[in-house]
Design a protein around this motif. Structure first.
Motif, PDB file in Angstrom:
ATOM      1  N   PRO A  92      23.491  63.353  25.434  1.00 52.40           N
ATOM      2  CA  PRO A  92      24.133  64.221  26.420  1.00 52.40           C
ATOM      3  C   PRO A  92      24.900  63.391  27.441  1.00 52.40           C
ATOM      4  O   PRO A  92      24.448  62.314  27.848  1.00 52.40           O
ATOM      5  CB  PRO A  92      22.949  64.953  27.069  1.00 52.40           C
ATOM      6  N   GLU A  93      26.054  63.882  27.828  1.00 49.02           N
ATOM      7  CA  GLU A  93      26.845  63.190  28.834  1.00 49.02           C
ATOM      8  C   GLU A  93      26.170  63.333  30.203  1.00 49.02           C
ATOM      9  O   GLU A  93      25.580  64.378  30.497  1.00 49.02           O
ATOM     10  CB  GLU A  93      28.256  63.779  28.907  1.00 49.02           C
ATOM     11  N   PRO A  94      26.247  62.310  31.034  1.00 52.00           N
ATOM     12  CA  PRO A  94      25.692  62.443  32.389  1.00 52.00           C
ATOM     13  C   PRO A  94      26.479  63.477  33.180  1.00 52.00           C
ATOM     14  O   PRO A  94      27.669  63.688  32.939  1.00 52.00           O
ATOM     15  CB  PRO A  94      25.851  61.039  32.979  1.00 52.00           C
ATOM     16  N   GLY A  95      25.815  64.135  34.110  1.00 54.27           N
ATOM     17  CA  GLY A  95      26.476  65.137  34.935  1.00 54.27           C
ATOM     18  C   GLY A  95      27.427  64.505  35.930  1.00 54.27           C
ATOM     19  O   GLY A  95      27.567  63.278  36.013  1.00 54.27           O
ATOM     20  N   GLU A  96      28.083  65.359  36.693  1.00 59.17           N
ATOM     21  CA  GLU A  96      29.024  64.871  37.701  1.00 59.17           C
ATOM     22  C   GLU A  96      28.304  64.048  38.762  1.00 59.17           C
ATOM     23  O   GLU A  96      28.820  63.070  39.283  1.00 59.17           O
ATOM     24  CB  GLU A  96      29.753  66.048  38.349  1.00 59.17           C
ATOM     25  N   GLU A  97      27.089  64.479  39.126  1.00 53.20           N
ATOM     26  CA  GLU A  97      26.324  63.763  40.131  1.00 53.20           C
ATOM     27  C   GLU A  97      25.492  62.667  39.477  1.00 53.20           C
ATOM     28  O   GLU A  97      24.944  62.846  38.395  1.00 53.20           O
ATOM     29  CB  GLU A  97      25.399  64.732  40.877  1.00 53.20           C
ATOM     30  N   ASP A  98      25.425  61.520  40.159  1.00 53.43           N
ATOM     31  CA  ASP A  98      24.647  60.400  39.651  1.00 53.43           C
ATOM     32  C   ASP A  98      23.164  60.696  39.856  1.00 53.43           C
ATOM     33  O   ASP A  98      22.685  60.793  40.985  1.00 53.43           O
ATOM     34  CB  ASP A  98      25.044  59.119  40.382  1.00 53.43           C
TER      35      ASP A  98
END
Length: 334
Positions: A92-98
């Motif tokens: 899964p791609e990381p979200g916008e927030e770290d």
């Protein structure tokens, strides 16, 4: 040795996974492809287990002779590798927030656990070496990307990645075993647990196994407590403590060199001060170091490649779904 020479030396299965294998010269056109062969093999594994997968079984499912398949996939070993690659998919791609390194690794662990739960036959696939195929490499890349700002060395980063992957695989292996027992006996999860309890009671005595008996009496084998999640979290506790104690000390040493070689200030500084000084030193180096800027661009390019791979995988998935629906409609008309 040139890149082309290296590509030519790739084993056939790995070359197929990367899309650099030679196109078959003969055989059925349009109706047959590597993707269709792999999809058919996965369907067999999903329904009947990995042991039911063979070149002849796949050929029969597709309505062709085994020799037709060999023009596209040269061996069963190559087919198994491609099945593993397809079923594993992309992380899964990381979200916008770290999320931070720890939360991101937890996200990847959960995603891997779900894959093993959905397609437990993956756990029967032999591990023959490091991940070299695109999707397998993408999972390792995602772990290392999550750890990029921790200060861990490359070797330590790989070790942490193996911790996460191993925990997910072990959880999937145990869950698959219990599911297989349920299928074989016709018992549900609660009934399997009750059956185990009776077996333990028959052979595990307080005299012979006092500590195990105490744990059994406490209900550990029927508990909702997840020992795999707990084990991973405690492992990551250790990694976090290592980063705070050892890695920050390394950063302090690097900061000393950057600040005119004087070590006195850092050696007496509190840990938080040393960390801040190291971060400041690294920031100065990063601004002026072309290698750092190039590395950042490389990571951005790699992320773009992963996103493209994800889009391609989703497109293939939609294509397979459309084909299945079309087949179902044709079958209903008959």
């Amino acid at each position: 040795m040139s890149t082309d020479d290296l590509i030519e030396q790739l084993p056939s299965g790995i070359a197929l996974a990367w899309g650099v294998a030679a196109t078959p010269q003969r055989g059925p056109k349009r109706e047959m492809s590597v993707e269709k062969i792999v999809d058919a093999a996965i369907e067999i594994a999903d329904s009947d287990g990995i042991q039911a997968v063979s070149m002849s079984a796949v050929a029969k499912r597709l309505g062709y002779t085994p020799m037709s398949l060999y023009r596209y996939v040269s061996s069963k070993d190559d087919l198994l590798l491609l099945m593993q690659e397809e079923a594993t998919g992309l992380p899964p791609e990381p979200g916008e927030e770290d999320l931070g390194w720890r939360a991101r690794l937890g996200e990847l662990y959960e995603a891997q656990s779900q894959i093993y739960s959905r397609q437990s036959w993956l756990l029967s696939m032999p591990i023959t070496g490091s991940p070299i195929t695109p999707n397998s490499s993408a999972w390792l890349e995602a772990d290392l990307e999550a750890l990029r700002d921790t200060g861990l060395t490359e070797e330590e980063g790989i070790a942490v990645s193996l911790l996460v992957t191993g925990a997910a695989r072990w959880k999937g292996l145990i869950a698959a075993g219990y599911e297989e027992q349920s299928r074989a006996t016709g018992l549900d999860a609660a009934e399997v647990a009750a059956r185990e309890q009776r077996l333990f009671d028959a052979v595990i005595t307080e005299d012979g196994y006092p500590f195990l008996r105490k744990a059994i009496d406490a209900g550990v084998f029927a508990s909702e407590f997840d020992p795999f999640d707990f084990g991973l979290e405690r492992g990551l506790d250790g990694v976090e403590a290592f980063i705070e104690a050892i890695v920050n000390a390394r950063a302090g040493a690097v900061s000393d060199v950057a600040n005119d070689g004087s070590s006195a200030a850092t050696s007496v500084a509190a840990p938080d001060d040393a960390t801040e000084a190291a971060a400041a030193g690294h920031a100065v180096i990063a601004d002026d170091d072309p290698a750092v800027a190039a590395d950042k661009k490389l990571r951005e390019a790699q992320k773009a490649v992963r996103q493209a791979q994800k889009v391609l995988a989703e497109a293939r998935k939609r294509e397979r779904q459309v084909l299945r629906e079309a087949k179902e409609r044709v079958a209903k008309r008959r």
